[in-house]
Structure formats: structure tokens, C-alpha cells
Design a protein around this motif. Structure first.
Motif, PDB file in Angstrom:
ATOM      1  N   SER A  73       4.571   2.760   4.944  1.00  0.00           N
ATOM      2  CA  SER A  73       3.928   3.348   3.771  1.00  0.00           C
ATOM      3  C   SER A  73       4.808   3.099   2.555  1.00  0.00           C
ATOM      4  O   SER A  73       6.039   3.154   2.658  1.00  0.00           O
ATOM      5  CB  SER A  73       3.764   4.856   3.969  1.00  0.00           C
ATOM      6  N   THR A  74       4.179   2.847   1.437  1.00  0.00           N
ATOM      7  CA  THR A  74       4.894   2.868   0.146  1.00  0.00           C
ATOM      8  C   THR A  74       4.437   4.092  -0.645  1.00  0.00           C
ATOM      9  O   THR A  74       5.236   4.959  -1.002  1.00  0.00           O
ATOM     10  CB  THR A  74       4.605   1.579  -0.662  1.00  0.00           C
ATOM     11  N   ARG A  75       3.117   4.177  -0.902  1.00  0.00           N
ATOM     12  CA  ARG A  75       2.587   5.188  -1.806  1.00  0.00           C
ATOM     13  C   ARG A  75       2.667   6.607  -1.227  1.00  0.00           C
ATOM     14  O   ARG A  75       3.194   7.527  -1.860  1.00  0.00           O
ATOM     15  CB  ARG A  75       1.104   4.888  -2.130  1.00  0.00           C
ATOM     16  N   THR A  76       2.127   6.798  -0.035  1.00  0.00           N
ATOM     17  CA  THR A  76       1.958   8.165   0.480  1.00  0.00           C
ATOM     18  C   THR A  76       3.312   8.828   0.725  1.00  0.00           C
ATOM     19  O   THR A  76       3.562   9.958   0.270  1.00  0.00           O
ATOM     20  CB  THR A  76       1.134   8.129   1.784  1.00  0.00           C
ATOM     21  N   ARG A  84       2.473  10.587   9.490  1.00  0.00           N
ATOM     22  CA  ARG A  84       1.549   9.452   9.655  1.00  0.00           C
ATOM     23  C   ARG A  84       1.799   8.848  11.029  1.00  0.00           C
ATOM     24  O   ARG A  84       2.957   8.700  11.445  1.00  0.00           O
ATOM     25  CB  ARG A  84       1.780   8.399   8.570  1.00  0.00           C
ATOM     26  N   HIS A 107      -7.443  10.172   6.363  1.00  0.00           N
ATOM     27  CA  HIS A 107      -6.320  10.100   5.412  1.00  0.00           C
ATOM     28  C   HIS A 107      -6.695  11.063   4.282  1.00  0.00           C
ATOM     29  O   HIS A 107      -7.076  10.652   3.177  1.00  0.00           O
ATOM     30  CB  HIS A 107      -6.175   8.658   4.915  1.00  0.00           C
ATOM     31  N   PRO A 112      -7.258   2.025  -2.571  1.00  0.00           N
ATOM     32  CA  PRO A 112      -6.131   2.876  -2.175  1.00  0.00           C
ATOM     33  C   PRO A 112      -4.794   2.143  -2.157  1.00  0.00           C
ATOM     34  O   PRO A 112      -3.735   2.776  -2.184  1.00  0.00           O
ATOM     35  CB  PRO A 112      -6.507   3.325  -0.755  1.00  0.00           C
TER      36      PRO A 112
HETATM   37  N1   CP Z   1      -2.917   4.176   0.227  1.00  0.00           N
HETATM   38  C1   CP Z   1      -1.910   4.313   1.102  1.00  0.00           C
HETATM   39  O1   CP Z   1      -1.968   5.102   2.053  1.00  0.00           O
HETATM   40  O2   CP Z   1      -0.826   3.516   0.834  1.00  0.00           O
HETATM   41  P1   CP Z   1       0.514   3.483   1.698  1.00  0.00           P
HETATM   42  O3   CP Z   1       0.180   2.888   3.029  1.00  0.00           O
HETATM   43  O4   CP Z   1       1.453   2.616   0.885  1.00  0.00           O
HETATM   44  O5   CP Z   1       1.017   4.895   1.845  1.00  0.00           O
END
Ligand code: CP
Length: 313
Positions: free
Chosen positions: A57-60, A109, A137, A264
Motif C-alpha cells: 500500500s502507498t495511499r491507505t 489489510r 475497502h 482509487p
Molecule cells: N487506493 C488504495 O487502496 O491505494 P493503496 O493500495 O496505495 O493503499
């Protein structure tokens, strides 16, 4: 029931419309905090948050960490790839170990659907599902809904097209559960190999033609092709997929003039979305990321025992 009274946030299927509205409303003042020069309030001082991501993951992950820090919680990330999980420690033992360290809330996650639900039954720590397999999600859908409401002023009755790998998409499922509670007309668009069987049972209308699906829509939400979850070749080539399902200027001209474009992330540019659209003013992809921090601050605030009066401190 109020979100504050729930132990966990596992999905949007079980949340009421009022609970979703409460999260979105709480995220509004949180976004103001992010815009300040000094982005810190003492609301969750003394509370401890851990992120446990068995998938990349980057964002979450990052947005939960910074959300916790903006609210003064102590935030820790368990680097699963460098943890004792690699020595064979079971999920149950890992969770117990973290529980007895005193964490108040765990953001999890996992590649397997239902893992946060299993963990929730085996720990006293509150759990937020940050994505479980192809199931849900919820925080992504909440930030999508926040972004739509911020721009359109309402979620009620909008026409929303969700495009791409519906079969493997937890983002699609959570958006469907969430938006359905606001009377949205939800169109799901995919090649037949990426469309779940009996998808109509989720209250959505399947489309196989992108042109038909985009006619008059208010919102387009484009999904990432989940190559890591595809067990077999589900379309001939990426070029062929792109020729039928990429969102570009030509395709988007069928939607309403003020259509919002969401994705997303991470994006596969040139496959799901053209770079021209991704970088256009119609695309809210970067705003979704900012709003993701605000929504996650709202969730931590509601679930870790902050009180509304403390936001302004
Ligand atoms: N949209 C999303 O879940 O991005 P990540 O996998 O980077 O968290």
C-alpha cells in the motif's frame, strides 16, 4: 447504532446511511486541520494506533499513519515483510502480541477476504479493515463518497458508473454498498470475464458497452486491473482491454458535462485511463488522496474516543 458504538469498521455493507453521513460530516473539519500551517491537534493524545498491512500500500497505510499523527495518536507500522511473520508466526499469535502491547486500534489489510473479521473476533483491539481480498475497502469508498459530496453537494440519486475489474474489486463492492444507501443509480461496466455472476443482486445494472454505460452519468469511478488477483488470462491483451474500456476524452464526452472522474490509485495509465484525463481538471485523483487523510482522521476520531469539542484545540 453510531459508529462510536461499534468495536470495528469491517465494511460499508453493515453501516447505516446515518453512520456514513456522520463520518463524512466529521471529515469536513478534519480537512481544515490538514490545510493549516501547524497540522496537529491533541485530540488523540495518549492513544496508540498500529497499521498491519499484509499487502502493499502507498495511499491507505500512509494516510492512516499521518491521520493518527495529525490527531496526536502514537502511530506504529508493523512491517510485515520484516516481522516475525516471516519466521512462521501465526496471524493469531501476531495479533495477540500486538494486543498485549496496549494498542487501541489496528488498521489491517490482508489478501484473504474475511481476515479482519476473523481478527476482530480474536482481539480486544478495535479493527479498521483497510482492504480484505476482493471483499471490501470501506475507507476507500468513504473517501470516494466524501469527494463526490464535496463537489456535487449531495450523494442522493446520482448516476455513477464503476468501470473495470469489478470481479476482483473491493473498492467496487464498498462503493456499491455505500452509494446504494443514497439512492444512486449504479452502473457496473466490465468485460464479461471481469463481471461477477449475478451482480444484479447487489442492486446494480451491468453494462458491457462503455459507451452505453457512460450516457448521462454524474460520476465515473475507474478501477485498477487487479492483476495480482487474476488466476487466469481474463482478456486477450492489455491493448485489447484498453481499446474497449479505457476512459479517454472521446468516451467521456457521453457523460454529463460536469462529470467527476475518480480512480482509487494506483493507476495503470494508458490501460484504464488516458494520461490526458488523469491529469485533467475533471479528475479528482489527487483530491481523493487528500480527502483520504481527512476521512481517516474522522474515523480515528470517532473510534478512538475523541470528542467533537476537541477538534478546534
Ligand atoms: N487506493 C488504495 O487502496 O491505494 P493503496 O493500495 O496505495 O493503499
Amino acid at each position: 447504532m453510531k459508529l462510536e458504538q461499534r468495536k470495528d469498521l469491517l465494511g460499508l455493507r453493515e453501516l447505516s446511511k446515518e453512520e456514513i453521513e456522520s463520518i463524512i460530516d466529521t471529515a469536513v473539519p478534519m480537512k481544515d486541520i490538514i490545510k493549516r500551517d501547524i497540522k496537529k491537534v491533541p485530540t488523540l493524545r495518549g492513544k496508540a494506533l498500529i497499521t498491519v498491512f499484509y499487502e502493499n500500500s502507498t495511499r491507505t497505510r500512509t494516510s492512516f499513519e499521518i491521520a493518527g499523527k495529525y490527531l496526536s495518536a502514537d502511530t506504529v507500522n508493523l512491517g510485515v515483510s520484516s516481522s516475525s511473520v516471516q519466521k512462521g508466526e501465526s496471524l493469531r499469535d501476531t495479533i495477540k502480541t500486538l494486543e498485549v502491547m496496549g494498542f487501541d486500534l489496528m488498521v489491517m489489510r490482508h489478501a484473504m477476504s474475511g481476515t479482519p473479521h476473523y481478527v476482530s473476533k480474536n482481539t480486544n483491539i478495535r479493527i479498521i479493515n483497510a482492504g480484505d481480498g476482493a471483499n471490501e475497502h470501506p475507507t476507500q469508498a468513504l473517501l470516494d463518497m466524501y469527494t463526490i459530496k464535496e463537489k456535487k453537494g449531495t450523494l442522493e440519486g446520482l448516476k455513477v458508473a464503476i468501470i473495470g475489474d469489478i470481479l476482483h474489486s473491493r473498492v467496487a463492492r464498498s462503493n456499491i454498498y455505500g452509494l446504494s444507501k443514497f439512492g444512486c443509480e449504479i452502473r457496473v461496466v466490465a468485460p464479461s470475464t471481469l463481471m461477477p455472476k449475478e451482480v444484479e443482486k447487489l442492486g446494480v445494472k451491468p453494462y458491457y458497452s462503455l459507451d452505453e454505460a457512460l450516457e448521462g452519468v454524474d460520476v465515473v469511478n475507474i478501477l485498477r486491473l487487479q492483476k495480482e488477483r487474476q488466476q487466469q488470462a481474463l482478456f486477450p491483451t492489455l491493448d485489447e482491454y484498453a481499446s474497449l474500456y479505457i476512459i479517454n476524452e472521446d468516451k467521456l464526452s457521453r457523460a454529463k458535462e460536469d462529470v467527476l472522474v475518480l480512480h482509487p490509485g494506483p493507476m495503470n495509465r494508458g490501460i484504464e485511463i488516458s494520461s490526458r484525463i488523469a491529469d485533467s481538471t475533471q479528475a479528482l485523483i489527487n483530491e481523493q488522496v487528500t480527502n483520504g487523510v481527512a476521512v481517516r482522521m474522522a474515523l480515528l476520531f470517532l473510534m478512538m474516543g475523541g470528542s467533537r469539542n476537541e477538534i478546534a484545540n
